[in-house]
Every structure is written in C-alpha cells, then in structure tokens.
Design a protein around this motif. Structure first.
Motif, PDB file in Angstrom:
ATOM      1  N   GLY A   1       0.815  -1.208   0.000  1.00  0.00           N
ATOM      2  CA  GLY A   1       0.000   0.000   0.000  1.00  0.00           C
ATOM      3  C   GLY A   1       0.848   1.257   0.000  1.00  0.00           C
ATOM      4  O   GLY A   1       0.510   2.255  -0.641  1.00  0.00           O
ATOM      5  N   GLU A   2       1.966   1.208   0.700  1.00  0.00           N
ATOM      6  CA  GLU A   2       2.873   2.350   0.718  1.00  0.00           C
ATOM      7  C   GLU A   2       3.418   2.621  -0.681  1.00  0.00           C
ATOM      8  O   GLU A   2       3.471   3.769  -1.127  1.00  0.00           O
ATOM      9  CB  GLU A   2       4.030   2.097   1.694  1.00  0.00           C
ATOM     10  CG  GLU A   2       5.004   3.251   1.771  1.00  0.00           C
ATOM     11  CD  GLU A   2       6.124   3.019   2.776  1.00  0.00           C
ATOM     12  OE1 GLU A   2       6.846   3.983   3.064  1.00  0.00           O
ATOM     13  OE2 GLU A   2       6.279   1.880   3.274  1.00  0.00           O
ATOM     14  N   ASP A   3       3.808   1.564  -1.400  1.00  0.00           N
ATOM     15  CA  ASP A   3       4.310   1.737  -2.767  1.00  0.00           C
ATOM     16  C   ASP A   3       3.241   2.297  -3.698  1.00  0.00           C
ATOM     17  O   ASP A   3       3.513   3.173  -4.512  1.00  0.00           O
ATOM     18  CB  ASP A   3       4.821   0.413  -3.341  1.00  0.00           C
ATOM     19  CG  ASP A   3       6.163   0.002  -2.777  1.00  0.00           C
ATOM     20  OD1 ASP A   3       6.870   0.852  -2.215  1.00  0.00           O
ATOM     21  OD2 ASP A   3       6.494  -1.199  -2.899  1.00  0.00           O
ATOM     22  N   VAL A   4       2.018   1.788  -3.600  1.00  0.00           N
ATOM     23  CA  VAL A   4       0.930   2.312  -4.443  1.00  0.00           C
ATOM     24  C   VAL A   4       0.711   3.782  -4.120  1.00  0.00           C
ATOM     25  O   VAL A   4       0.602   4.617  -5.015  1.00  0.00           O
ATOM     26  CB  VAL A   4      -0.378   1.510  -4.261  1.00  0.00           C
ATOM     27  CG1 VAL A   4      -1.529   2.182  -5.010  1.00  0.00           C
ATOM     28  CG2 VAL A   4      -0.209   0.072  -4.749  1.00  0.00           C
ATOM     29  N   PHE A   5       0.667   4.116  -2.835  1.00  0.00           N
ATOM     30  CA  PHE A   5       0.468   5.517  -2.468  1.00  0.00           C
ATOM     31  C   PHE A   5       1.579   6.382  -3.064  1.00  0.00           C
ATOM     32  O   PHE A   5       1.305   7.403  -3.691  1.00  0.00           O
ATOM     33  CB  PHE A   5       0.407   5.724  -0.948  1.00  0.00           C
ATOM     34  CG  PHE A   5       0.228   7.170  -0.615  1.00  0.00           C
ATOM     35  CD1 PHE A   5      -1.046   7.728  -0.618  1.00  0.00           C
ATOM     36  CD2 PHE A   5       1.312   7.991  -0.371  1.00  0.00           C
ATOM     37  CE1 PHE A   5      -1.224   9.092  -0.370  1.00  0.00           C
ATOM     38  CE2 PHE A   5       1.153   9.350  -0.133  1.00  0.00           C
ATOM     39  CZ  PHE A   5      -0.117   9.890  -0.138  1.00  0.00           C
ATOM     40  N   LYS A   6       2.814   5.996  -2.863  1.00  0.00           N
ATOM     41  CA  LYS A   6       3.949   6.810  -3.316  1.00  0.00           C
ATOM     42  C   LYS A   6       3.991   6.963  -4.832  1.00  0.00           C
ATOM     43  O   LYS A   6       4.381   8.018  -5.339  1.00  0.00           O
ATOM     44  CB  LYS A   6       5.262   6.194  -2.828  1.00  0.00           C
ATOM     45  CG  LYS A   6       5.510   6.409  -1.355  1.00  0.00           C
ATOM     46  CD  LYS A   6       6.826   5.790  -0.924  1.00  0.00           C
ATOM     47  CE  LYS A   6       7.078   6.053   0.540  1.00  0.00           C
ATOM     48  NZ  LYS A   6       8.337   5.459   1.011  1.00  0.00           N
ATOM     49  N   HIS A   7       3.621   5.925  -5.569  1.00  0.00           N
ATOM     50  CA  HIS A   7       3.753   5.959  -7.022  1.00  0.00           C
ATOM     51  C   HIS A   7       2.475   6.307  -7.777  1.00  0.00           C
ATOM     52  O   HIS A   7       2.532   6.603  -8.968  1.00  0.00           O
ATOM     53  CB  HIS A   7       4.296   4.616  -7.521  1.00  0.00           C
ATOM     54  CG  HIS A   7       5.699   4.366  -7.078  1.00  0.00           C
ATOM     55  ND1 HIS A   7       5.989   3.634  -5.947  1.00  0.00           N
ATOM     56  CD2 HIS A   7       6.871   4.778  -7.581  1.00  0.00           C
ATOM     57  CE1 HIS A   7       7.306   3.596  -5.797  1.00  0.00           C
ATOM     58  NE2 HIS A   7       7.864   4.283  -6.770  1.00  0.00           N
ATOM     59  N   VAL A   8       1.347   6.249  -7.135  1.00  0.00           N
ATOM     60  CA  VAL A   8       0.079   6.534  -7.811  1.00  0.00           C
ATOM     61  C   VAL A   8      -0.642   7.693  -7.128  1.00  0.00           C
ATOM     62  O   VAL A   8      -0.854   8.742  -7.717  1.00  0.00           O
ATOM     63  CB  VAL A   8      -0.827   5.277  -7.866  1.00  0.00           C
ATOM     64  CG1 VAL A   8      -2.132   5.585  -8.573  1.00  0.00           C
ATOM     65  CG2 VAL A   8      -0.111   4.113  -8.554  1.00  0.00           C
ATOM     66  N   CYS A   9      -0.983   7.530  -5.878  1.00  0.00           N
ATOM     67  CA  CYS A   9      -1.819   8.505  -5.161  1.00  0.00           C
ATOM     68  C   CYS A   9      -1.114   9.835  -4.907  1.00  0.00           C
ATOM     69  O   CYS A   9      -1.736  10.906  -4.986  1.00  0.00           O
ATOM     70  CB  CYS A   9      -2.277   7.932  -3.825  1.00  0.00           C
ATOM     71  SG  CYS A   9      -2.984   6.273  -3.943  1.00  0.00           S
ATOM     72  N   ALA A  10       0.172   9.773  -4.565  1.00  0.00           N
ATOM     73  CA  ALA A  10       0.907  10.986  -4.203  1.00  0.00           C
ATOM     74  C   ALA A  10       1.016  11.971  -5.358  1.00  0.00           C
ATOM     75  O   ALA A  10       1.217  13.164  -5.126  1.00  0.00           O
ATOM     76  CB  ALA A  10       2.299  10.623  -3.690  1.00  0.00           C
ATOM     77  N   ALA A  11       0.837  11.520  -6.578  1.00  0.00           N
ATOM     78  CA  ALA A  11       0.902  12.427  -7.725  1.00  0.00           C
ATOM     79  C   ALA A  11      -0.143  13.531  -7.611  1.00  0.00           C
ATOM     80  O   ALA A  11       0.094  14.659  -8.034  1.00  0.00           O
ATOM     81  CB  ALA A  11       0.714  11.652  -9.024  1.00  0.00           C
ATOM     82  N   CYS A  12      -1.289  13.228  -7.044  1.00  0.00           N
ATOM     83  CA  CYS A  12      -2.351  14.226  -6.874  1.00  0.00           C
ATOM     84  C   CYS A  12      -2.507  14.666  -5.419  1.00  0.00           C
ATOM     85  O   CYS A  12      -2.663  15.849  -5.141  1.00  0.00           O
ATOM     86  CB  CYS A  12      -3.684  13.680  -7.374  1.00  0.00           C
ATOM     87  SG  CYS A  12      -3.702  13.348  -9.146  1.00  0.00           S
ATOM     88  N   HIS A  13      -2.475  13.705  -4.505  1.00  0.00           N
ATOM     89  CA  HIS A  13      -2.718  14.005  -3.093  1.00  0.00           C
ATOM     90  C   HIS A  13      -1.456  14.469  -2.382  1.00  0.00           C
ATOM     91  O   HIS A  13      -1.524  14.831  -1.219  1.00  0.00           O
ATOM     92  CB  HIS A  13      -3.317  12.788  -2.388  1.00  0.00           C
ATOM     93  CG  HIS A  13      -4.678  12.438  -2.893  1.00  0.00           C
ATOM     94  ND1 HIS A  13      -5.813  13.146  -2.544  1.00  0.00           N
ATOM     95  CD2 HIS A  13      -5.093  11.466  -3.750  1.00  0.00           C
ATOM     96  CE1 HIS A  13      -6.862  12.622  -3.146  1.00  0.00           C
ATOM     97  NE2 HIS A  13      -6.453  11.603  -3.888  1.00  0.00           N
TER      98      HIS A  13
END
Length: 141
Positions: free
Chosen positions: A41-53
């Motif tokens: 989940g941390e990897d998904v957040f860093k590579h996908v979600c963090a782009a906007c959030h």
C-alpha cells in the motif's frame, strides 16, 4: 473547457503515461493483472496517489482540487474511501480497472494508519471486491 473537464484530462493523461489503461476496460481484474507492479500500500500511495494528493497527503489546489488525506475524518468509513478509489468520484478517476482488490485494500489501510490518521479497523480485499459494480467499465468517460 471547464475545470472538471480539465481535471479529467490531466488525470487521464497521467494514467496513460503510467500505462494504467492496459486493463482499464475490464470490470474486474485478477489479483495478478494489475496495471501497476507495486506490492505494498505504501508503494501504491507513493507511485500513484501521491501524484495528486501529494507525498505528505496534504492535498493540493491548482488546476484542480485534490483533497488532503492527512488527518481526514472522511477516512473513518473505510467503505467510503474504498468506493471512491474503485469507482471514482468527481475529479478522481476510477482505479477499479487498474488496481487489484488487494492493492486497493492495502493502500487504504496504509493511508488510514499514516499521515496523522489512526484508524484501527482494516479493509480487506474481499470488502473491496464487494464495491465493484458488475459489468461496469472503469475507463474515464
């Protein structure tokens, strides 16, 4: 072009550049067919979600509005955030065609226990699977 249309265009372009559309036309993807190779989940957040959030999960305002996930009381209801991630809402695209149920659950659990969030209950991959709409295409419209 409206702000909403511009948000959809920018997010759609970002997903294309990331190769996310390779599975976006399927309503349900298998646990091994994610468009993203991230295992936690941390990897998904860093590579996908963090782009906007944003990497600190504090959100952003500019060409669009990207809500903060840090200290966000709306995350109290794990099912709410799961529904938004799977199906999209307002300017957020649906990730139901690009992330597996496990990736979505792990990412939600990560966000709900980091960035000043302290929610103890967990969402499971089975919970996420129940949020998918049968026959739905998760492509951006």
């Amino acid at each position: 072009m409206t702000i909403h249309s511009l948000n959809k265009f920018v997010l759609g372009l970002a997903m294309v550049l990331l190769g996310a559309y390779s599975h976006a036309d399927t309503a349900v993807i298998s646990e091994t067919s994610s468009a993203f190779p991230y295992k936690t989940g941390e990897d998904v957040f860093k590579h996908v979600c963090a782009a906007c959030h944003m990497p600190d999960a504090k959100g952003a305002v500019g060409a669009g509005y990207f809500p903060a996930l840090a200290k966000n009381p709306k995350l109290t209801a794990a099912g709410y955030i799961g529904f938004v991630v799977v199906n999209g809402q307002k300017g957020m695209p649906p990730f139901g065609g690009t992330l597996t149920d496990t990736q979505i659950a792990d990412t939600i659990n990560y966000v709900r226990t980091h960035f000043g969030n302290n929610f103890a209950d967990k969402v499971s991959a089975q919970d996420i699977g129940k949020l998918r709409q049968p026959g739905r295409s998760y492509q951006l419209e």
